[in-house]
Design an enzyme around this catalytic site. Structure first.
Site, PDB file in Angstrom:
ATOM      1  N   GLN A  80      -3.340  -2.513  -3.146  1.00 44.43           N
ATOM      2  CA  GLN A  80      -4.130  -3.545  -3.813  1.00 44.43           C
ATOM      3  C   GLN A  80      -5.300  -2.916  -4.569  1.00 44.43           C
ATOM      4  O   GLN A  80      -6.096  -2.166  -4.006  1.00 44.43           O
ATOM      5  CB  GLN A  80      -4.678  -4.567  -2.814  1.00 44.43           C
ATOM      6  N   CYS A 119     -11.403 -11.652  -3.403  1.00 46.57           N
ATOM      7  CA  CYS A 119     -12.517 -11.157  -2.588  1.00 46.57           C
ATOM      8  C   CYS A 119     -13.805 -11.925  -2.911  1.00 46.57           C
ATOM      9  O   CYS A 119     -14.187 -12.039  -4.074  1.00 46.57           O
ATOM     10  CB  CYS A 119     -12.728  -9.656  -2.826  1.00 46.57           C
ATOM     11  N   LYS A 158      -3.259 -11.686  -5.674  1.00 50.82           N
ATOM     12  CA  LYS A 158      -3.723 -12.522  -4.548  1.00 50.82           C
ATOM     13  C   LYS A 158      -4.931 -13.318  -5.026  1.00 50.82           C
ATOM     14  O   LYS A 158      -5.936 -12.729  -5.434  1.00 50.82           O
ATOM     15  CB  LYS A 158      -4.071 -11.635  -3.356  1.00 50.82           C
TER      16      LYS A 158
HETATM   17  C1  FMN Z   1     -12.446  -8.306   7.299  1.00 56.87           C
HETATM   18  C2  FMN Z   1     -11.646  -8.867   6.160  1.00 56.87           C
HETATM   19  C3  FMN Z   1     -11.298  -8.040   5.097  1.00 56.87           C
HETATM   20  C4  FMN Z   1     -10.551  -8.540   4.025  1.00 56.87           C
HETATM   21  N1  FMN Z   1     -10.197  -7.701   3.010  1.00 56.87           N
HETATM   22  C5  FMN Z   1      -9.414  -8.161   2.002  1.00 56.87           C
HETATM   23  C6  FMN Z   1      -8.979  -7.295   0.958  1.00 56.87           C
HETATM   24  O1  FMN Z   1      -9.255  -6.089   0.934  1.00 56.87           O
HETATM   25  N2  FMN Z   1      -8.217  -7.830  -0.030  1.00 56.87           N
HETATM   26  C7  FMN Z   1      -7.854  -9.165  -0.049  1.00 56.87           C
HETATM   27  O2  FMN Z   1      -7.165  -9.604  -0.960  1.00 56.87           O
HETATM   28  N3  FMN Z   1      -8.252  -9.996   0.931  1.00 56.87           N
HETATM   29  C8  FMN Z   1      -8.999  -9.527   1.955  1.00 56.87           C
HETATM   30  N4  FMN Z   1      -9.359 -10.367   2.968  1.00 56.87           N
HETATM   31  C9  FMN Z   1      -8.830 -11.754   2.994  1.00 56.87           C
HETATM   32  C10 FMN Z   1      -7.551 -11.832   3.835  1.00 56.87           C
HETATM   33  O3  FMN Z   1      -6.520 -11.020   3.282  1.00 56.87           O
HETATM   34  C11 FMN Z   1      -7.042 -13.288   3.930  1.00 56.87           C
HETATM   35  O4  FMN Z   1      -6.838 -13.774   2.632  1.00 56.87           O
HETATM   36  C12 FMN Z   1      -8.012 -14.208   4.659  1.00 56.87           C
HETATM   37  O5  FMN Z   1      -8.525 -13.605   5.828  1.00 56.87           O
HETATM   38  C13 FMN Z   1      -7.311 -15.528   5.035  1.00 56.87           C
HETATM   39  O6  FMN Z   1      -6.169 -15.275   5.836  1.00 56.87           O
HETATM   40  P1  FMN Z   1      -6.182 -15.513   7.451  1.00 56.87           P
HETATM   41  O7  FMN Z   1      -6.571 -16.957   7.678  1.00 56.87           O
HETATM   42  O8  FMN Z   1      -4.774 -15.200   7.875  1.00 56.87           O
HETATM   43  O9  FMN Z   1      -7.206 -14.587   8.017  1.00 56.87           O
HETATM   44  C14 FMN Z   1     -10.150  -9.900   4.019  1.00 56.87           C
HETATM   45  C15 FMN Z   1     -10.487 -10.728   5.095  1.00 56.87           C
HETATM   46  C16 FMN Z   1     -11.229 -10.236   6.158  1.00 56.87           C
HETATM   47  C17 FMN Z   1     -11.567 -11.154   7.303  1.00 56.87           C
END
Ligand code: FMN
Length: 339
Positions: A80, A119, A158
């Site tokens: 990514q 993000c 994304k």
């Molecule tokens: C600690 C953390 C780091 C994340 N880093 C990224 C990232 O590098 N790139 C991205 O597209 N989303 C990132 N996200 C978002 C997650 O990929 C995801 O979209 C979000 O947590 C919702 O999904 P979930 O409900 O399954 O946690 C991050 C989320 C968290 C909590």
């Protein structure tokens, strides 16, 4: 579902998680059923600058390239990229596909280039990157167009629902990204303003799925097999991406696969949970060395121990562990203790 040359029988994605989804995390997720993983987000600009830097390549100086390295055993894994300048994102993608990038410690090109348009962090959106691109759909599309022209790998994106409640535009953005050449779109059903709470709006995932013909992967609040089934049913999405639900619980992928197959799921025993947690820490230390590895293991160990009876004091002990032997001692006494 199909992505590039890969067929995913259950459509189970491990989400990109900066600071979490390193190789060890991806490895344990795959062991328990994740079919496709994504790197932590990587700065397109940093990757390009490292490439033209005259300074020698050393582990300490080259900080970005290792994040983007893909081993053969990891396929299919996407890298990514984040960035707001089409030329930088396209060039970084080209470097990754060709394997030319400096300090490359990967063995194969990624399965796809994923572009981060979700993000919410201030330092990212302050540069117009990540979810800030949702405010500028024309630029978002230009980034995808330039990247898709630069590589033959699939380019995926994304996104979030929109910037805030007043500007929910995932459908419009997704259509423009599809026109620009996106091969798959993952939708996290929250706005940037919502960060990670309250609960995700899966209605927007459904709306995007109905609006585009490329595969759509749903994301947000999948913490069990039942959640995944409900997301698939309610949104019609082609795959499910799991982030926080996999922290300390890589078995969630087995649970979801069992739910999809209509098979019963047996959660790991306490012994298995502890053994896998410790093996995960050992793997992080193998990858990153003891000092960094133990420090980075702490949060993972705390996640594994969450909710485990009698583990509250072990969680505190983990937070002050400095060596792998400290962690081994904590886990060994937990294994001997009566639950
Ligand atoms: C600690 C953390 C780091 C994340 N880093 C990224 C990232 O590098 N790139 C991205 O597209 N989303 C990132 N996200 C978002 C997650 O990929 C995801 O979209 C979000 O947590 C919702 O999904 P979930 O409900 O399954 O946690 C991050 C989320 C968290 C909590």
């Amino acid at each position: 579902m199909q992505i590039g040359g890969y067929t995913l029988s259950h459509g189970l994605f491990l989400a990109p998680l900066a600071g979490v989804s390193d190789r060890s995390f991806r490895r344990v997720a795959r062991r328990f059923g994740a079919e496709y993983t994504v790197s932590e987000m990587v700065s397109a600009k940093a990757l390009c600058y490292e490439q033209i830097s005259k300074r020698p390549v050393t582990e300490t100086r080259v900080r970005t390239a290792p994040l983007a390295a893909v081993l053969r055993e990891e396929a299919p894994m996407a890298v990514q990229l984040f960035g707001a300048e089409p030329d930088f994102v396209a060039e970084a993608a080209r470097l990754l596909e060709s394997g030319e990038y400096r300090g490359a410690c990967g063995e194969i090109p990624p399965a796809a280039i994923d572009i981060n348009m979700g993000c919410p962090m201030a330092k990212i959106v302050g540069n117009g990157e990540g979810s800030a691109l949702l405010k500028n759909p024309a630029l978002a599309a230009e980034i995808v167009r330039a990247t898709a022209r630069a590589v033959s790998l699939p380019v995926t994106v994304k996104i979030r629902a929109g910037w805030d409640a007043e500007s929910i535009n995932a459908v419009e953005v997704a259509k423009r990204l599809e026109d620009a050449g996106a091969a798959m779109i993952c939708v996290h059903g929250r706005t940037r303003a919502q960060m990670y709470a309250p609960s995700a709006d899966w209605g927007i995932i459904r709306a995007v799925k109905e609006a585009v013909s490329v595969p759509v992967v749903g994301n947000g609040d999948v913490f069990s097999g039942e959640d995944a089934l409900r997301m698939l049913r309610e949104t019609g999405c082609d795959g499910v991406m799991i982030a926080r639900g996999a922290q300390g619980n890589p078995w969630i992928f087995s649970e979801v696969a069992a739910a999809l197959d209509g098979r019963p799921y047996t959660p790991p025993t306490r012994e298995e949970r502890l053994a896998v947690a410790l093996a995960h820490a050992e793997d992080i230390v193998r990858e990153k060395g003891e000092r960094i590895g133990v420090a980075e293991s702490r949060k993972h160990m705390a996640w594994y121990l969450h909710g485990l009876r009698g583990a509250a004091s072990a969680r505190n002990a983990v937070m002050t562990a400095n060596t792998l032997d400290d962690l081994r001692a904590i886990f060994s006494s937990l294994m001997q203790a009566e639950p």
